[in-house]
Design a protein around this motif. Structure first.
Motif, short mmCIF file in Angstrom:
data_model
loop_
_atom_site.label_atom_id
_atom_site.label_comp_id
_atom_site.label_asym_id
_atom_site.label_seq_id
_atom_site.Cartn_x
_atom_site.Cartn_y
_atom_site.Cartn_z
N GLN A 46 0.80 -1.22 0.00
CA GLN A 46 0.00 0.00 0.00
C GLN A 46 0.84 1.28 0.00
OE1 GLN A 46 -3.44 -0.19 -0.07
NE2 GLN A 46 -3.26 -2.40 -0.16
N TRP A 48 3.67 1.82 -1.69
CA TRP A 48 4.44 2.04 -2.92
C TRP A 48 4.03 3.36 -3.57
CZ3 TRP A 48 4.68 -2.89 -6.49
CH2 TRP A 48 5.53 -3.83 -5.93
N SER A 50 2.51 5.62 -6.39
CA SER A 50 1.33 5.28 -7.18
C SER A 50 1.67 4.69 -8.54
CB SER A 50 0.40 6.48 -7.33
OG SER A 50 1.05 7.53 -7.99
N GLU A 51 2.75 5.15 -9.18
CA GLU A 51 3.09 4.59 -10.49
C GLU A 51 3.50 3.12 -10.39
OE1 GLU A 51 6.63 6.86 -8.90
OE2 GLU A 51 4.57 7.41 -9.34
N LEU A 53 2.43 1.03 -7.96
CA LEU A 53 1.20 0.32 -7.61
C LEU A 53 0.29 0.17 -8.83
CD1 LEU A 53 -0.08 -1.04 -5.20
CD2 LEU A 53 -1.11 1.12 -4.56
N ASP A 54 0.26 1.19 -9.67
CA ASP A 54 -0.52 1.11 -10.91
C ASP A 54 -0.03 -0.04 -11.79
OD1 ASP A 54 -2.07 3.27 -10.19
OD2 ASP A 54 -1.04 4.70 -11.50
N ASP A 131 -9.33 8.83 -4.29
CA ASP A 131 -8.19 9.60 -4.78
C ASP A 131 -6.92 8.88 -4.38
OD1 ASP A 131 -9.76 11.61 -5.83
OD2 ASP A 131 -9.79 12.73 -3.95
N PRO A 132 -5.89 8.99 -5.24
CA PRO A 132 -4.60 8.34 -4.89
C PRO A 132 -3.96 8.98 -3.69
CG PRO A 132 -4.47 9.48 -7.03
CD PRO A 132 -5.87 9.64 -6.51
#
Length: 132
Positions: A46, A48, A50-51, A53-54, A131-132
């Motif tokens: 959780q 990481w 966002s890129e 995790l995406d 939201d991220p």
């Protein structure tokens, strides 16, 4: 190592405390001590960026770690909470849809907010991603 084979996928909306989440599972799930649960906050990184995790989640929700885990679990547990209507969270709706599509045994536990709507036109098109 390959880890343990999960038998129970757990869906939740992040509106509950960790203690309430565990208490709901402990009180409502039969054989809780003998089950192997897949829970996103324990199974995915959780924190990481966002890129990263995406990339892990992938381009298709049907190929995401969530969908793969649901495909490999016999049971699906929905842990509702009194603070947030989980059916307004798109991932929760998608997880439940995957479980029903895979004909998983679905168990619903926990309390919903008193004014929560769980089906019908009042929910139509209202589920959103956070939201991220």
């Amino acid at each position: 190592n390959d880890g343990l084979k999960c038998d129970t996928f757990v869906s939740h909306a992040w509106g509950e405390s960790y203690l309430q989440f565990v208490l709901d599972l402990k009180e409502k799930c039969p054989n809780v001590g003998k089950r192997v649960f897949w829970v996103c906050f324990a199974a995915l990184p959780q924190t990481w960026p966002s890129e990263n995790l995406d990339k892990l989640l992938g381009e298709s929700p049907h190929l995401s770690p969530f969908a793969v885990a649901i495909s490999n679990c016999a049971d699906f547990v929905v842990v509702r909470n009194a603070n947030q209507n989980m059916y307004l969270r798109l991932w929760c709706v998608a997880e439940l849809g995957f479980a029903i599509g895979k004909r998983r045994h679905v168990q619903v536990i926990g309390k919903m907010p008193k004014d929560a709507v769980t089906c019908g036109d009042e929910l139509k098109d209202k589920a959103v991603c956070s939201d991220p």
